[in-house]
Design a protein around this motif. Structure first.
Motif, PDB file in Angstrom:
ATOM      1  N   LEU A 114       0.913  -0.932  -0.308  1.00  0.00           N
ATOM      2  CA  LEU A 114       0.320  -0.311   0.190  1.00  0.00           C
ATOM      3  C   LEU A 114       0.826   1.461   0.497  1.00  0.00           C
ATOM      4  N   GLN A 115       1.087   1.941  -1.365  1.00  0.00           N
ATOM      5  CA  GLN A 115       2.849   2.388  -1.000  1.00  0.00           C
ATOM      6  C   GLN A 115       1.533   3.387  -2.568  1.00  0.00           C
ATOM      7  N   ASN A 116       2.520   4.625  -1.989  1.00  0.00           N
ATOM      8  CA  ASN A 116       1.678   5.833  -3.273  1.00  0.00           C
ATOM      9  C   ASN A 116       2.469   5.466  -4.815  1.00  0.00           C
ATOM     10  N   GLY A 117       1.051   5.557  -5.511  1.00  0.00           N
ATOM     11  CA  GLY A 117       1.619   4.990  -6.809  1.00  0.00           C
ATOM     12  C   GLY A 117       0.469   3.851  -6.949  1.00  0.00           C
ATOM     13  N   ALA A 118       0.441   2.964  -6.402  1.00  0.00           N
ATOM     14  CA  ALA A 118       0.239   1.526  -6.275  1.00  0.00           C
ATOM     15  C   ALA A 118      -1.363   1.709  -7.171  1.00  0.00           C
ATOM     16  N   SER A 119      -1.789   0.394  -7.648  1.00  0.00           N
ATOM     17  CA  SER A 119      -2.979   0.168  -8.090  1.00  0.00           C
ATOM     18  C   SER A 119      -3.908  -0.826  -7.457  1.00  0.00           C
ATOM     19  N   VAL A 120      -5.093  -0.595  -6.393  1.00  0.00           N
ATOM     20  CA  VAL A 120      -6.110  -1.690  -5.655  1.00  0.00           C
ATOM     21  C   VAL A 120      -7.479  -1.491  -6.053  1.00  0.00           C
ATOM     22  N   GLU A 121      -7.757  -2.436  -5.967  1.00  0.00           N
ATOM     23  CA  GLU A 121      -9.270  -2.385  -5.677  1.00  0.00           C
ATOM     24  C   GLU A 121      -9.608  -2.888  -4.445  1.00  0.00           C
TER      25      GLU A 121
END
Length: 467
Positions: A114-121
């Protein structure tokens, strides 16, 4: 006859959700997110069975117990002892959705992604937010990291980056607040342009991008050819003496990228009454200023049975309509521009909407400039084109609002503008606004064939290129 040089809620289907579960992102090694199959949370596949909402929609919803699904890119993340706070943005809004993740519910799972720039749902219920800047936040119940972003190599940090730096990472700069806001505002404006004309009975026509004619008569055009440039050179690299044989070229004669779709639109207007073009145009004017672009999109309405006064009415109504749509539909983005890019821009645009456009002739404008005590970089005299400093002075100092300047000298305007009885001026108009200067240029077209033919000859153009 107006040339501008210068707007529902929808849900994705489950089938569409399956297609966008794995975004296709391309990035250079060490320069951005990498696709990852890393899965965290309770169950990854079941997330795709939920209906996805955009961040903009979620921020306007009320709190509720039913879980909702969000997909996007992490803008910021903060890890505390028992809770992870992170914000997600999907480009639909300037604002982010804050998500609260209880570590106790995700024990044994690696949350370092969970870092800046990661893509998540992520899915979970929306709850009332104690923060001042948002109505709701999400409490995560399920999570999947689609693409991680190594904080050691991801070049977009949580700080303000210069435009110069962003040019070096152009594949990521749409994720910044500035470029995202520009894209959304352009989208609102483009939709407003089409809506304005469609609601008033105009037909949108598509005009050629490759053409053999110079609509403006200025000769500043990009040439299009299939001929080998090297074949046109001598052995020493200098230009060959022989005349270029365009009979061997694709079109059999010189061809260029269009500078305007106007001439084509005029043809349709003489049959369909009201038409407009809205597409890419190109200018090879070698001027390195923010006001001169090599490629831009231009709006060009053409109206039959329309004189110059009516033309100005159309221009004023059009400008107010589009600006009003931007201030109403892109309020958050405009607030950002007002705060970070150009202070006062909102009040300035609102002033244009609320004003009544002044109308003066070119000769009157020159007289106003000449009697002023201001020292201009470019001296003012009758017959010279008005510069930005002159236009800004007229709008900001003399009239304190938008101005439509008409009846310019024929020698500084295009051949197709209707010649006045004085044989010295034409029925052209430039609409000027404060801080910017010219924003719309247009004219009443020359309908007298003998006069038009004479004007083409006077400007050194070939009549056969316009038939």
């Amino acid at each position: 006859m107006l040339q501008n040089t210068g707007i529902g809620r929808g849900m994705a289907t489950k089938k569409a959700l399956r297609r966008d579960e794995h975004p296709t992102e391309m990035a250079s090694p060490g320069q951005g997110p990498r696709h990852s199959q890393l899965t965290t949370g309770h169950c990854a596949d079941t997330l795709g069975n939920m209906e996805r909402y955009r961040v903009r929609e979620l921020l306007n919803m009320n709190p509720g117990e039913a879980p909702v699904l969000c997909k996007g890119w992490i803008r910021t993340a903060r890890d505390s002892k028992n809770i992870v706070f992170f914000e997600v943005n999907d480009g639909s809004s300037m604002k982010n959705l804050q998500i609260i993740l209880d570590k106790d519910k995700f024990q044994g799972l690696e949350l370092g992604g969970l870092q800046n720039g990661a893509s998540v749902e992520v899915s979970g219920p929306l709850v009332e937010s104690p923060g001042k800047n948002q109505k709701v936040e999400m409490h995560a119940s399920e999570l999947r990291i689609i693409g991680d972003a190594d904080p050691e190599t991801y070049p977009m940090q949580k700080k303000r980056h210069s435009f110069e730096y962003l040019r070096e990472i152009a594949h990521l700069r749409p994720r910044t607040n500035t470029f995202g806001a520009v894209a959304r505002v352009r989208n609102v404006m483009s939709a407003a342009v089409h809506r304005f004309f469609q609601e008033r009975g105009f037909l949108w026509v598509h005009t050629p991008i490759i053409t053999a004619s110079d609509a403006e008569g200025a000769g500043e055009m990009f040439q299009v050819t299939t001929l080998d440039p090297q074949a046109l050179l001598k052995a020493d690299g200098s230009a060959a003496d022989a005349k270029i044989d365009y009979g061997r070229d694709f079109f059999g004669k010189p061809a260029y990228l269009t500078v305007s779709g106007q001439l084509n639109a005029e043809i349709y207007a003489t049959a369909l009454d009201r038409v407009y073009t809205f597409g890419p145009t190109f200018r090879a004017e070698n001027s390195n200023t923010s006001r001169h672009l090599a490629e831009f999109w231009m709006i060009e309405p053409e109206i039959a049975f329309c004189d110059l006064d009516q033309n100005i009415d159309w221009a004023e109504n059009f400008l107010k309509y589009v600006l009003g749509a931007v201030l109403e539909q892109a309020a958050d983005d405009m607030d950002f521009f007002d705060l970070r890019i150009q202070k006062g821009i909102i009040s300035q645009l609102q002033a244009v909407i609320d004003s009544s456009f002044a109308r003066i002739s070119y000769s009157e404008a020159v007289a106003e400039l000449q009697k002023s005590a201001k020292s201009f970089e470019y001296p003012v005299s009758w017959g010279v084109d008005l510069q930005s400093e002159h236009e800004k002075f007229l709008t900001e100092e003399v009239f304190k609002g938008p101005v439509a300047v008409t009846d310019y000298p024929k020698d500084i305007k295009a051949f197709y503008m209707r010649l006045n009885d004085d044989e010295k001026t034409v029925r052209g108009v430039d609409v000027l606004v404060p801080r910017l200067g010219e924003i719309i240029g247009g004219s009443q077209r020359e309908e007298r064939l003998d006069v038009l033919t004479r004007r083409i000859a006077e400007t050194g153009l070939k009549e056969e290129d316009y038939w």
